[in-house]
Structures are given as C-alpha cells and as structure tokens.
Design a protein around this motif. Structure first.
Motif, PDB file in Angstrom:
ATOM      1  N   ASP A   1      16.284 -11.120 -38.506  1.00 23.01           N
ATOM      2  CA  ASP A   1      17.212 -11.925 -37.604  1.00 23.01           C
ATOM      3  C   ASP A   1      18.515 -11.606 -37.238  1.00 23.01           C
ATOM      4  OD1 ASP A   1      18.555 -14.005 -37.096  1.00 23.01           O
ATOM      5  OD2 ASP A   1      18.157 -15.324 -38.858  1.00 23.01           O
TER       6      ASP A   1
ATOM      7  N   GLN B   1      22.563 -13.602 -34.291  1.00 22.90           N
ATOM      8  CA  GLN B   1      24.089 -13.623 -34.669  1.00 22.90           C
ATOM      9  C   GLN B   1      24.564 -12.505 -34.415  1.00 22.90           C
ATOM     10  OE1 GLN B   1      27.651 -14.378 -37.510  1.00 22.90           O
ATOM     11  NE2 GLN B   1      26.541 -16.166 -37.405  1.00 22.90           N
TER      12      GLN B   1
ATOM     13  N   GLY C   1      18.588 -20.903 -32.370  1.00 15.32           N
ATOM     14  CA  GLY C   1      17.642 -19.347 -33.396  1.00 15.32           C
ATOM     15  C   GLY C   1      17.018 -19.994 -34.405  1.00 15.32           C
ATOM     16  N   ALA C   2      16.974 -21.123 -35.120  1.00 15.48           N
ATOM     17  CA  ALA C   2      15.682 -21.328 -36.162  1.00 15.48           C
ATOM     18  C   ALA C   2      14.763 -21.414 -35.488  1.00 15.48           C
ATOM     19  CB  ALA C   2      16.884 -22.719 -36.902  1.00 15.48           C
TER      20      ALA C   2
ATOM     21  N   LYS D   1      21.801 -17.391 -29.918  1.00 16.61           N
ATOM     22  CA  LYS D   1      22.310 -17.018 -29.590  1.00 16.61           C
ATOM     23  C   LYS D   1      23.227 -16.295 -27.677  1.00 16.61           C
ATOM     24  CE  LYS D   1      24.573 -18.456 -34.072  1.00 16.61           C
ATOM     25  NZ  LYS D   1      25.462 -19.309 -34.400  1.00 16.61           N
TER      26      LYS D   1
HETATM   27  C1  LIG Z   1      21.577 -15.256 -38.528  1.00 15.83           C
HETATM   28  C2  LIG Z   1      21.245 -16.361 -38.028  1.00 15.83           C
HETATM   29  N1  LIG Z   1      20.290 -16.976 -37.426  1.00 15.83           N
HETATM   30  C3  LIG Z   1      19.930 -18.340 -37.474  1.00 15.83           C
HETATM   31  C4  LIG Z   1      20.769 -19.378 -37.319  1.00 15.83           C
HETATM   32  C5  LIG Z   1      20.367 -20.763 -35.851  1.00 15.83           C
HETATM   33  O1  LIG Z   1      21.201 -20.575 -35.172  1.00 15.83           O
HETATM   34  P1  LIG Z   1      20.290 -21.905 -34.043  1.00 15.83           P
HETATM   35  O2  LIG Z   1      21.921 -22.861 -34.979  1.00 15.83           O
HETATM   36  O3  LIG Z   1      20.257 -21.835 -32.816  1.00 15.83           O
HETATM   37  O4  LIG Z   1      19.459 -22.587 -34.271  1.00 15.83           O
HETATM   38  C6  LIG Z   1      22.266 -18.507 -37.112  1.00 15.83           C
HETATM   39  C7  LIG Z   1      23.171 -20.237 -36.611  1.00 15.83           C
HETATM   40  O5  LIG Z   1      24.050 -19.353 -36.553  1.00 15.83           O
HETATM   41  C8  LIG Z   1      22.219 -17.179 -37.399  1.00 15.83           C
HETATM   42  O6  LIG Z   1      23.663 -17.494 -37.391  1.00 15.83           O
END
Ligand SMILES: Cc1ncc(COP(=O)(O)O)c(C=O)c1O
Length: 453
Positions: free
Chosen positions: A250, A253, A115-116, A279
């Motif tokens: 975003d 989640q 996600g990041a 996710k």
């Molecule tokens: C809303 C949201 N954005 C981004 C992320 C980051 O995702 P990742 O852990 O796959 O990098 C998360 C992770 O919990 C999240 O909840």
C-alpha cells in the motif's frame, strides 16, 4: 491568537463524520506551494497538505498547466477504460519509475479515484487469483474507509464501529524500535516479529486458512510514521512467495517519492506483486491505480470497474507529476529536505520532555508526544499523551503551522509537507514548531493546560 470560527451555516449541513474541519479551525480559500490562506486573510504553512496528497504542493504550475492544456485541447474528460493518448502516456510515465522486473511484467489497473478502492481491488483480485479467503495485514496499518479497506486496517477507531467488517484478516505485529510490541526493540524485537510471522504461515494451529494475500504499508503512515525493518519485510516477501500469494504494497501515502525514493518498499529491497497508488500521484487531482504482476491479473472482463476511473485531467496531472519528479531530481531533493527536517526536529526534541521519539523518512515525519510525568507504560516506554499532541497541534495552528495527528494512540504529530518544500521553508516550519512545543512544554511544566482545552 484568534482563529476564524466556523460559521454555523457552514457546519450545520456537515456529516458528523467530518474530521479535519473540527480540529483545525481554518477555512482554506487560497493556496500556493506550502502555503494556505485562511478566509480571515492569514497564511499558514501547510504540513498536512490534504493528508499528503499535494505531492508537489498547492497548485504547482506543472499540474495546473497540464489541467489547463487538457481542458482547452478538446480531449474527452472521462474515457472509462478506452485507450486515449493521455492514458497511454500516463501508463508509460508510471512504468518508468517501477522496478524494471515489475514494469516489464505488470498491468496497470485503473481504479475509482481513492486509495481505498485500489486496496479493495487488490484484496478481491488476490482472492480470485489464489482461491484463498484470509488476508494477512499488519498492526498499525491503515488502508482506507471502505468496508474491505477498513477490514484490513487495525486501528480501533475504525474497527470499533458497529458495522460488519470484511474480509477475514490476521494482523501481524509490525516491528518498531520505540513502542516495540515485544518491549524489546532492536534486532531482538525484529527477530520476534519474524518468528511471529513465520509461525502464522507455518503452524497448522495458527488459525490461518489458505491465505489470499499479505498486505502492508512499508512505512506506517496513519500508524505513526514507522518504517518497516528490511529483514522483516524480506521475511514477509519470502512467506508470500512460499505460499504463492501476492505481496501487496500500500503505497497510497508513502509512495510517489514521499520517502525520498519513488516507492517505500525500495528501502527494504523487496519487490511486491501489487502496488496500490493514489494520493500524491495526481498532486490534488483524484486518481488511483493498482499495479498488478501479470501472473495475478486474472480478473474476468468487467469484474472490477468504476465510472470515474478514466479521467483525462487526472492522467494529465499524474503525467506532469511523474515527469517533473524525474526532471527535477525530486528523490534527491526529498532526501536532502528530509535530512534537514529530521535534524531540526531532533534538536527540538532534546529540550522538550514531552517529545518521546522522532521518526522520519524522507519528508514523512512523526514526533511522538508523551506525558513526562506519568512514568513508563506497560511496554517500558513513556506513556503516550494524545491530549498533549492535540494541544501541540493547536499551538502549531496558533503559530501558523498546520500539522496532522496519528499514531497508535493518536499522540504523534505528523508532518507531510509538499515534496517541493525549500530549505528556507523547512526552517520556517521548524521555528514555528519549536515555539509551539515550547508553549505546550511550559504549560505542562506549570501544570496549566487549560489554554488548549
Ligand atoms: C496508506 C493508506 N492507504 C489507503 C488510504 C485510503 O486512501 P483514500 O482516503 O484515498 O481512500 C490512505 C489514506 O490516508 C492511506 O494513508
């Protein structure tokens, strides 16, 4: 009740950044649906579900069959950004659940599978497209742990690390009823939050340079399960449109049906310009994409790439999830199960002074744990009790229930069950949570919390 203790050999090579394995003393060795089996043989109900990633639950047959089919088909496992029937099918399946206007006018950018990384891509692209450098994000937002993603996340735990944070960001108050940043709640709290955002964008003295993007979750997840107020979200949309900058949602989640609709922004009647998705998309198989409205798709060739962004197993798994969601009526099921979960949690809250608030949307639920003896905090709300939330998490584990913690003060017990959970399983979750809450409440009442220390 005793739990499996982690063996020293298992922990001695582990990074000090590890988190779940410190708080939840289980070693998951088998999993199916909502259930996870610990190495000592005990089965748990899992409402953590790999931080919400297991959208269809553990090892759902449509996902495992898609993986097995792909493996035995001879398809190349990693295709970078080459076209491939699995990739093309996945993109079509994804477009089918985007709002029509956006689906007809977007590109799907494959990111490295986190996600990041999708958030990084969005921020960088917004800067290239607009020439702006500042981003507007929200208080309570969490977007990941890479440098840029943590740079736009507001939580102290991440920001207090002795590392440089980028990019430049302004955090807006996120309107909410219970711990309203203005101690008002309701329409008045929302009106002030809207004034704050209009002031940020409108005043020459707000400190905002030419902005590049507005980024938000439409339900704060790590921030404690707080859905956005539609009027505020629409004001955010207007501000982005007026400035000609992208509104980034975003949905890492809260997306992929978690809230009872494909996307959390749908609850607010707004359409974003970029959507970060990961996710639940692959239900356990790593995949991340950024949906980009065409006007902002201004990357130069090779400007944002990554080796592991064309994984055939992930495309197959994600297609399987998307098709199952459509054919099984997942949105309605999540709404129904979410209503049952909400009703049960609210009933438990009525008899437990340690529960200050219950917030749910679809199958995303947060129970705010407070200190009933401490009086109200500066905002006029019962003082948060992170130590009681931690005790509740341990009491849940003792009952065979895995839950997550989060929230502004890490005092919110969070539930992210599989979207396929049944009503009997919800009842089971509620029974176990009820018992756990009663145990903590009785310890609070008798002033003896050492059991959980
Ligand atoms: C809303 C949201 N954005 C981004 C992320 C980051 O995702 P990742 O852990 O796959 O990098 C998360 C992770 O919990 C999240 O909840």
């Amino acid at each position: 009740m005793t739990h499996t203790t982690l063996s020293p050999t298992r922990t001695c090579h582990e990074s000090s950044a590890s988190t779940y394995s410190r708080r939840l003393a289980i070693i998951p060795v088998e999993a199916q649906g909502v259930r996870v089996r610990d190495a000592d043989g005990r089965w748990y109900l899992d409402c953590l579900c790999a931080a919400g990633a297991m959208s269809l639950g553990w090892n759902h047959p449509v996902v495992t069959e898609a993986i097995q089919r792909t493996l035995s088909s001879g398809a190349p496992l990693l295709t970078l950004d080459f076209h491939h029937p699995l990739r093309d099918a996945f993109v079509q399946d994804l477009l089918a659940i985007l709002p029509r206007g956006l689906a007809d006018d977007c590109v799907v950018h494959l990111c490295s599978p986190s996600g990041a990384n999708a958030v990084e891509a969005a921020l960088m692209l917004a800067e290239i497209a607009t020439g702006g450098r500042d981003h507007v994000a929200v208080q309570g937002g969490f977007h990941g742990c890479s440098r840029a993603a943590r740079g736009v996340s507001s939580g102290g735990g991440l920001r207090d690390q002795p590392v440089a944070l980028s990019p430049a960001v302004h955090f807006l108050p996120f309107p909410q009823e219970y711990r309203c940043p203005f101690s008002l709640g309701g329409n008045e709290g929302t009106a002030l939050a809207i004034s704050a955002l209009e002031h940020l964008f409108g005043s020459p003295h707000s400190g905002l340079r030419a902005p590049a993007s507005v980024l938000t979750e439409f339900v704060l997840g790590e921030g404690g399960v707080i859905p956005a107020v539609p009027a505020w979200a629409q004001a955010l949309r207007r501000a982005a449109t007026t400035r000609g900058i992208p509104l980034i949602s975003d949905e890492v989640q809260a997306g992929m049906y978690r809230t009872g609709r494909p996307w959390a922004f749908e609850h607010c009647n707004v359409e974003p310009d970029m959507i970060a998705i990961s996710k639940g998309l692959g239900s356990g198989v790593p995949i991340a994409v950024l949906v980009i409205r065409r006007q902002f798709d201004v990357w130069g060739e090779g400007a944002f790439t990554g080796t592991f962004r064309g994984n055939s197993l992930a495309f197959a798994a994600a297609s399987a999830v998307l098709r199952y969601a459509a054919s099984a009526g997942l949105a309605g099921h999540v709404a129904d199960m979410g209503a049952q979960l909400r009703q049960g949690l609210c009933a438990i809250a009525t008899e437990a002074a340690i529960i200050g608030d219950v917030r749910t949307i679809g199958l995303m639920a947060g129970v705010e744990i407070v200190d009933p003896d401490a009086g109200n905090d500066a905002r006029g709300v019962a003082a948060p009790a992170p130590w009681l939330a931690a005790a509740a998490q341990q009491a849940c584990l003792a009952e065979g229930l895995i839950v997550e913690l989060g929230g502004e003060y890490n005092n919110v017990v969070r539930f992210l069950p599989p979207l396929t959970i049944t009503d009997a399983e919800i009842s089971d979750v509620l029974d176990r949570f009820h018992t756990a809450v009663q145990r903590v409440q009785s310890r609070v009442d008798s002033h003896s919390l050492t059991e959980f220390a």
